[in-house]
Scaffold this motif. Structure first.
Motif, PDB file in Angstrom:
ATOM      1  N   ALA A 135       0.832  -1.207   0.000  1.00  0.00           N
ATOM      2  CA  ALA A 135       0.000   0.000   0.000  1.00  0.00           C
ATOM      3  C   ALA A 135       0.862   1.251   0.000  1.00  0.00           C
ATOM      4  N   THR A 136       1.955   1.229   0.762  1.00  0.00           N
ATOM      5  CA  THR A 136       2.858   2.382   0.800  1.00  0.00           C
ATOM      6  C   THR A 136       3.495   2.613  -0.562  1.00  0.00           C
ATOM      7  N   MET A 137       3.941   1.532  -1.211  1.00  0.00           N
ATOM      8  CA  MET A 137       4.532   1.665  -2.543  1.00  0.00           C
ATOM      9  C   MET A 137       3.505   2.139  -3.559  1.00  0.00           C
ATOM     10  N   ALA A 138       2.248   1.714  -3.407  1.00  0.00           N
ATOM     11  CA  ALA A 138       1.195   2.158  -4.321  1.00  0.00           C
ATOM     12  C   ALA A 138       0.973   3.654  -4.198  1.00  0.00           C
ATOM     13  N   VAL A 139       1.076   4.171  -2.983  1.00  0.00           N
ATOM     14  CA  VAL A 139       0.918   5.610  -2.778  1.00  0.00           C
ATOM     15  C   VAL A 139       2.103   6.366  -3.375  1.00  0.00           C
ATOM     16  N   LEU A 140       3.318   5.856  -3.155  1.00  0.00           N
ATOM     17  CA  LEU A 140       4.515   6.531  -3.645  1.00  0.00           C
ATOM     18  C   LEU A 140       4.629   6.447  -5.165  1.00  0.00           C
ATOM     19  N   ARG A 141       4.355   5.267  -5.716  1.00  0.00           N
ATOM     20  CA  ARG A 141       4.552   5.049  -7.153  1.00  0.00           C
ATOM     21  C   ARG A 141       3.284   5.321  -7.961  1.00  0.00           C
ATOM     22  N   GLY A 142       2.125   4.919  -7.432  1.00  0.00           N
ATOM     23  CA  GLY A 142       0.895   5.044  -8.190  1.00  0.00           C
ATOM     24  C   GLY A 142       0.127   6.315  -7.912  1.00  0.00           C
ATOM     25  N   ARG A 143       0.615   7.129  -6.958  1.00  0.00           N
ATOM     26  CA  ARG A 143      -0.012   8.401  -6.625  1.00  0.00           C
ATOM     27  C   ARG A 143      -1.463   8.237  -6.171  1.00  0.00           C
ATOM     28  N   GLU A 144      -1.745   7.134  -5.520  1.00  0.00           N
ATOM     29  CA  GLU A 144      -3.066   6.964  -4.941  1.00  0.00           C
ATOM     30  C   GLU A 144      -3.151   7.755  -3.640  1.00  0.00           C
ATOM     31  N   ARG A 145      -4.380   8.107  -3.252  1.00  0.00           N
ATOM     32  CA  ARG A 145      -4.570   8.931  -2.065  1.00  0.00           C
ATOM     33  C   ARG A 145      -5.625   8.301  -1.145  1.00  0.00           C
ATOM     34  N   PRO A 146      -5.258   7.217  -0.456  1.00  0.00           N
ATOM     35  CA  PRO A 146      -6.221   6.614   0.477  1.00  0.00           C
ATOM     36  C   PRO A 146      -6.531   7.577   1.618  1.00  0.00           C
ATOM     37  N   ARG A 147      -7.704   7.423   2.190  1.00  0.00           N
ATOM     38  CA  ARG A 147      -8.100   8.269   3.309  1.00  0.00           C
ATOM     39  C   ARG A 147      -7.463   7.764   4.602  1.00  0.00           C
ATOM     40  N   ALA A 148      -7.568   8.597   5.634  1.00  0.00           N
ATOM     41  CA  ALA A 148      -6.972   8.247   6.927  1.00  0.00           C
ATOM     42  C   ALA A 148      -7.557   6.953   7.469  1.00  0.00           C
ATOM     43  N   PRO A 266      -8.376   0.148  -6.577  1.00  0.00           N
ATOM     44  CA  PRO A 266      -7.075   0.787  -6.329  1.00  0.00           C
ATOM     45  C   PRO A 266      -6.077  -0.176  -5.669  1.00  0.00           C
ATOM     46  N   MET A 267      -4.807  -0.088  -6.068  1.00  0.00           N
ATOM     47  CA  MET A 267      -3.799  -1.030  -5.582  1.00  0.00           C
ATOM     48  C   MET A 267      -3.681  -1.028  -4.076  1.00  0.00           C
ATOM     49  N   SER A 268      -3.726   0.153  -3.466  1.00  0.00           N
ATOM     50  CA  SER A 268      -3.531   0.236  -2.025  1.00  0.00           C
ATOM     51  C   SER A 268      -4.597  -0.536  -1.275  1.00  0.00           C
ATOM     52  N   GLN A 269      -5.812  -0.615  -1.837  1.00  0.00           N
ATOM     53  CA  GLN A 269      -6.880  -1.334  -1.161  1.00  0.00           C
ATOM     54  C   GLN A 269      -6.898  -2.811  -1.526  1.00  0.00           C
ATOM     55  N   VAL A 270      -6.743  -3.119  -2.805  1.00  0.00           N
ATOM     56  CA  VAL A 270      -6.733  -4.524  -3.222  1.00  0.00           C
ATOM     57  C   VAL A 270      -5.599  -5.277  -2.530  1.00  0.00           C
ATOM     58  N   SER A 271      -4.472  -4.609  -2.312  1.00  0.00           N
ATOM     59  CA  SER A 271      -3.338  -5.274  -1.671  1.00  0.00           C
ATOM     60  C   SER A 271      -3.662  -5.768  -0.264  1.00  0.00           C
ATOM     61  N   GLN A 272      -4.691  -5.197   0.367  1.00  0.00           N
ATOM     62  CA  GLN A 272      -5.006  -5.580   1.742  1.00  0.00           C
ATOM     63  C   GLN A 272      -5.624  -6.964   1.866  1.00  0.00           C
ATOM     64  N   VAL A 273      -6.117  -7.516   0.764  1.00  0.00           N
ATOM     65  CA  VAL A 273      -6.638  -8.888   0.855  1.00  0.00           C
ATOM     66  C   VAL A 273      -5.512  -9.860   1.181  1.00  0.00           C
TER      67      VAL A 273
END
Length: 322
Positions: A135-148, A266-273
Motif C-alpha cells: 500500500a505504501t509503494m502504491a501511494v509513492l509510485r501510483g499516486r493513490e490517495r487513500p483516506r486516513a 485501487p492497488m492500495s486497497q486490493v493489496s489488503q486482501v
C-alpha cells in the motif's frame, strides 16, 4: 512476438485504472472484480511458504529460487509466442526489470534461503507486513490517495497479522538472521507488486509477469546451472511436486490473477486482501507440514480477515496526487 511499428502511437490501457475509467464502486471503494482477482492470487500465494519449506528439505535454496523462475519462464515464453504479443517499448523494459528484480529474483531467492532455517509459520510472520508495504509503494509510485481511515484499518491489520503469526510456534520470539532475509523479501515484493500493478494496465496482467519472467530468464538459468554444478539436485517426488507448484502456480498463474486485481485497483486497497495470506499459510503449514494449529490461530485469523475487509471497504479519494 512482433515489435510495435511506432513508439509514438498512444496505446489504450489494457486494464483501465479506477481514476481514468470510473472503475470501483459508486462510493469510491475498491472494485469487487479487483478484490476477487486479488483474492484468487492470494490463495495461490498462500501455499508458497509451506511448499518452499517442504522443497528446501531436499533441494538447495539457490536451486529452488532459480528453478521455479525458469519453469515459469518457459510457460510465459510459450504463452507470449502463441498469442503473438507485441514487444514492450522503451521505458517499459526498465519497469519490467524492476518487476523482475522484485518478484522473480528478490522475493523467491530471499525466502528460499530464509526458509532453510525458519519454519513456515515464522515466514508468515514477516510476510504479514507485505500488504502495508505494498500500500505504501502504491501511494509513492501510483499516486493513490487513500483516506486516513484506510491507513488506520491497514495498520490494525498489520498489527493483528503480526501478533497472530507471532503467537504461533516459530513466531518472532527472538529476531535472528533469517528475519533480515524475510524483510528484504517483503521490500522486494512490495516494489514488484506496485510497479507490476501499474504496468499491467498497459500490457495486461499475464503479459506483465510473462515479460518479467522472460527478461530474468538468462540470469535465472545461469543460477540453475551453477546450483546444479555445486550440488546436484536429489529430492523425493513430493519435493519435486512442491517445486513444480512454485514454478507453475506461485511464479506464474498466481501473478496473472494478482496483477489483474492490482491493475483494476485501487492497488492500495486490493493489496489488503493479502492480510489473509499468513492465516492461510499457517493453516496450510498445519495440514501439510504438521505445524501446530490451535483455536487461537482460528480466532486470530478471523480478526485479521475482518481488518482486511475493513481496509478494502474504505472509500478511496478519486483524484490522484498531481
Amino acid at each position: 512476438m512482433r515489435d510495435n511499428s511506432s513508439a509514438t502511437v498512444p496505446v489504450r490501457p489494457v486494464i483501465p485504472s479506477p481514476t481514468s475509467s470510473g472503475a470501483g464502486s459508486p462510493h469510491g471503494a475498491a472494485s469487487p472484480a479487483g478484490i476477487w482477482w486479488g483474492l484468487l492470487g492470494v490463495v495461490a500465494f498462500s501455499l508458497t511458504v509451506p511448499f518452499t519449506r517442504l522443497a528446501v528439505e531436499g533441494l538447495s535454496p539457490l536451486f529452488i529460487g532459480s528453478a521455479r523462475a525458469v519453469v515459469a519462464a518457459v510457460l510465459a515464453a510459450a504463452a507470449l509466442l502463441l498469442t503473438r504479443q507485441r514487444l514492450p517499448r522503451g521505458v517499459q523494459w526498465l519497469r519490467l526489470a524492476v518487476v523482475a528484480g522484485g518478484v522473480v529474483v528478490g522475493f523467491p531467492m530471499l525466502t528460499s534461503f530464509a526458509l532453510t532455517a525458519a519454519p513456515a509459520s515464522h515466514g508468515a510472520v514477516v510476510i504479514a507486513l507485505l500488504p502495508a508495504a505494498t500500500a505504501t509503494m502504491a501511494v509513492l509510485r501510483g499516486r493513490e490517495r487513500p483516506r486516513a481511515a484506510f491507513w488506520i484499518a491497514t495498520g490494525a491489520g498489520a498489527i493483528a497479522a503480526v501478533a497472530f503469526a507471532s503467537a504461533q510456534p516459530g513466531g518472532f520470539g527472538q529476531l535472528h538472521g533469517t528475519d533480515l532475509l524475510f524483510f528484504g523479501a517483503v521490500l522486494a515484493a512490495a516494489v514488484g507488486y506496485a510497479e507490476g500493478g501499474l504496468l499491467a494496465r498497459e500490457l495486461g496482467a499475464w503479459q506483465t509477469i510473462s515479460w518479467a519472467l522472460v527478461l530474468a530468464s538468462p540470469l535465472m538459468t545461469a543460477l540453475v546451472a551453477f546450483s546444479v554444478s555445486q550440488q546436484p539436485p536429489a529430492a523425493t517426488p513430493v519435493q519435486w511436486a512442491a517445486l513444480a507448484y512454485l514454478g507453475v502456480v506461485s511464479m506464474f498463474l498466481g501473478f496473472v490473477a494478482w496483477y489483474r486485481g492490482l491493475a483494476i485497483g485501487p492497488m492500495s486497497q486490493v493489496s489488503q486482501v493479502q492480510l489473509a495470506q499468513p492465516v492461510m499459510s499457517i493453516c496450510w503449514a498445519a495440514v501439510l507440514l504438521g505445524e501446530q494449529l490451535t483455536w487461537a490461530v482460528i480466532v486470530g485469523g478471523l480478526a485479521v480477515i475482518l481488518c482486511a475487509g475493513a481496509a478494502v471497504r474504505v472509500r478511496h479519494n478519486r483524484r490522484a496526487a498531481p
